[in-house]
Design an enzyme around this catalytic site. Sequence first.
Site, PDB file in Angstrom:
ATOM      1  N   LYS A   1      38.619 -28.719  18.971  1.00  0.00           N
ATOM      2  CA  LYS A   1      38.677 -29.654  17.834  1.00  0.00           C
ATOM      3  C   LYS A   1      37.688 -30.811  18.011  1.00  0.00           C
ATOM      4  CE  LYS A   1      43.172 -30.507  18.201  1.00  0.00           C
ATOM      5  NZ  LYS A   1      43.615 -29.689  19.352  1.00  0.00           N
TER       6      LYS A   1
ATOM      7  N   ARG B   1      50.970 -34.112  14.697  1.00  0.00           N
ATOM      8  CA  ARG B   1      51.366 -33.145  15.723  1.00  0.00           C
ATOM      9  C   ARG B   1      52.826 -32.746  15.576  1.00  0.00           C
ATOM     10  NH1 ARG B   1      47.234 -34.539  19.767  1.00  0.00           N
ATOM     11  NH2 ARG B   1      47.319 -33.207  21.589  1.00  0.00           N
TER      12      ARG B   1
ATOM     13  N   ARG C   1      36.496 -28.437  30.992  1.00  0.00           N
ATOM     14  CA  ARG C   1      36.063 -29.547  30.115  1.00  0.00           C
ATOM     15  C   ARG C   1      35.727 -30.809  30.912  1.00  0.00           C
ATOM     16  NH1 ARG C   1      39.717 -31.193  25.055  1.00  0.00           N
ATOM     17  NH2 ARG C   1      41.338 -31.701  26.565  1.00  0.00           N
TER      18      ARG C   1
ATOM     19  N   ARG D   1      39.595 -35.040  32.425  1.00  0.00           N
ATOM     20  CA  ARG D   1      40.811 -35.719  31.991  1.00  0.00           C
ATOM     21  C   ARG D   1      41.969 -35.395  32.930  1.00  0.00           C
ATOM     22  NH1 ARG D   1      41.545 -34.669  25.624  1.00  0.00           N
ATOM     23  NH2 ARG D   1      43.671 -34.488  26.372  1.00  0.00           N
TER      24      ARG D   1
ATOM     25  N   ARG E   1      51.540 -28.887  27.794  1.00  0.00           N
ATOM     26  CA  ARG E   1      50.983 -29.227  26.471  1.00  0.00           C
ATOM     27  C   ARG E   1      51.053 -28.032  25.528  1.00  0.00           C
ATOM     28  NH1 ARG E   1      45.478 -31.018  28.592  1.00  0.00           N
ATOM     29  NH2 ARG E   1      44.825 -31.449  26.480  1.00  0.00           N
TER      30      ARG E   1
HETATM   31  P1  AMP Z   1      44.564 -34.956  22.833  1.00  0.00           P
HETATM   32  O1  AMP Z   1      43.377 -35.738  23.288  1.00  0.00           O
HETATM   33  O2  AMP Z   1      44.620 -34.786  21.350  1.00  0.00           O
HETATM   34  O3  AMP Z   1      44.726 -33.652  23.578  1.00  0.00           O
HETATM   35  O4  AMP Z   1      45.847 -35.847  23.203  1.00  0.00           O
HETATM   36  C1  AMP Z   1      46.151 -36.181  24.542  1.00  0.00           C
HETATM   37  C2  AMP Z   1      47.603 -36.641  24.655  1.00  0.00           C
HETATM   38  O5  AMP Z   1      47.804 -37.819  23.838  1.00  0.00           O
HETATM   39  C3  AMP Z   1      48.646 -35.647  24.171  1.00  0.00           C
HETATM   40  O6  AMP Z   1      48.967 -34.670  25.166  1.00  0.00           O
HETATM   41  C4  AMP Z   1      49.812 -36.587  23.863  1.00  0.00           C
HETATM   42  O7  AMP Z   1      50.432 -37.030  25.047  1.00  0.00           O
HETATM   43  C5  AMP Z   1      49.109 -37.795  23.249  1.00  0.00           C
HETATM   44  N1  AMP Z   1      48.952 -37.669  21.772  1.00  0.00           N
HETATM   45  C6  AMP Z   1      47.786 -37.567  21.069  1.00  0.00           C
HETATM   46  N2  AMP Z   1      48.021 -37.466  19.749  1.00  0.00           N
HETATM   47  C7  AMP Z   1      49.360 -37.500  19.602  1.00  0.00           C
HETATM   48  C8  AMP Z   1      50.227 -37.403  18.484  1.00  0.00           C
HETATM   49  N3  AMP Z   1      49.750 -37.237  17.228  1.00  0.00           N
HETATM   50  N4  AMP Z   1      51.564 -37.476  18.701  1.00  0.00           N
HETATM   51  C9  AMP Z   1      52.070 -37.645  19.935  1.00  0.00           C
HETATM   52  N5  AMP Z   1      51.320 -37.724  21.043  1.00  0.00           N
HETATM   53  C10 AMP Z   1      49.966 -37.647  20.906  1.00  0.00           C
END
Ligand code: AMP
Length: 222
Positions: free
Chosen positions: A13, A89, A128, A161, A172
Amino acid sequence: MRIVLLGPPGAGKGTLANLIKGKFAIPHISTGDILREEMKAESALGKKIKGYVESGALVPDEIIIQIIENRLTEKGAPREGYMLDGFPRTTAQATALDAILKKIGQPIESAIYMETTLPMIVSRLTGRRVCRECGAVFHMTNRPSKKGNVCDSCDGELYQRADDNEETIRKRMDVYLTSTTPIIEYYQKQEKLLKVDGNKESEDLLQELSDEFNENKAAHRD
Ligand code: AMP
């Protein structure tokens, strides 16, 4: 062009969002990036959410919805176009988003769903690397930086990360399957879902989406 990007962690994404941003000049709003910035700054919010993010759990809906509501309604907020990446989400977040956008008369136009397979996800996430300065996303083998351990465009340090390790990736994925997949149906019902093959190269997907958006534009003109 108001778009939501959907798909499991590692679907690509962020990479696709960066290409769309370059081509259509619309901002990329990533809740994951916003949360990581808060953590880096060690703000009160950053301290509150750190445990959730690092363990791969979802940050509570009320916190994340408030962040997005502020971003989309504050003075100078992008209204005509943006991409939301990592939000919504949960179904509660999707419903709240619709309610926020209804108030300002700017509904989501398309939800792009990047479908992909588990082996692809694990390979993408474990390889990544992200630029500490500009957030550009690289991959050790599929999309390496030409400059080695620093970013091609800004020379920032590349890092892995904390949540891109196998154990957290598994968590996740579980969270994704339980909480996030119902959203696909949510947008399907609204006839906004656009399914694309997340195993394809991002550049090819960008081309497909550009064709799709141009066709849509033409259809609206007819
Ligand atoms: P991402 O970079 O989108 O993979 O997000 C990394 C982490 O941030 C996720 O594993 C969640 O812990 C938190 N996170 C990001 N977006 C959301 C969301 N919309 N709702 C809840 N937690 C989020």
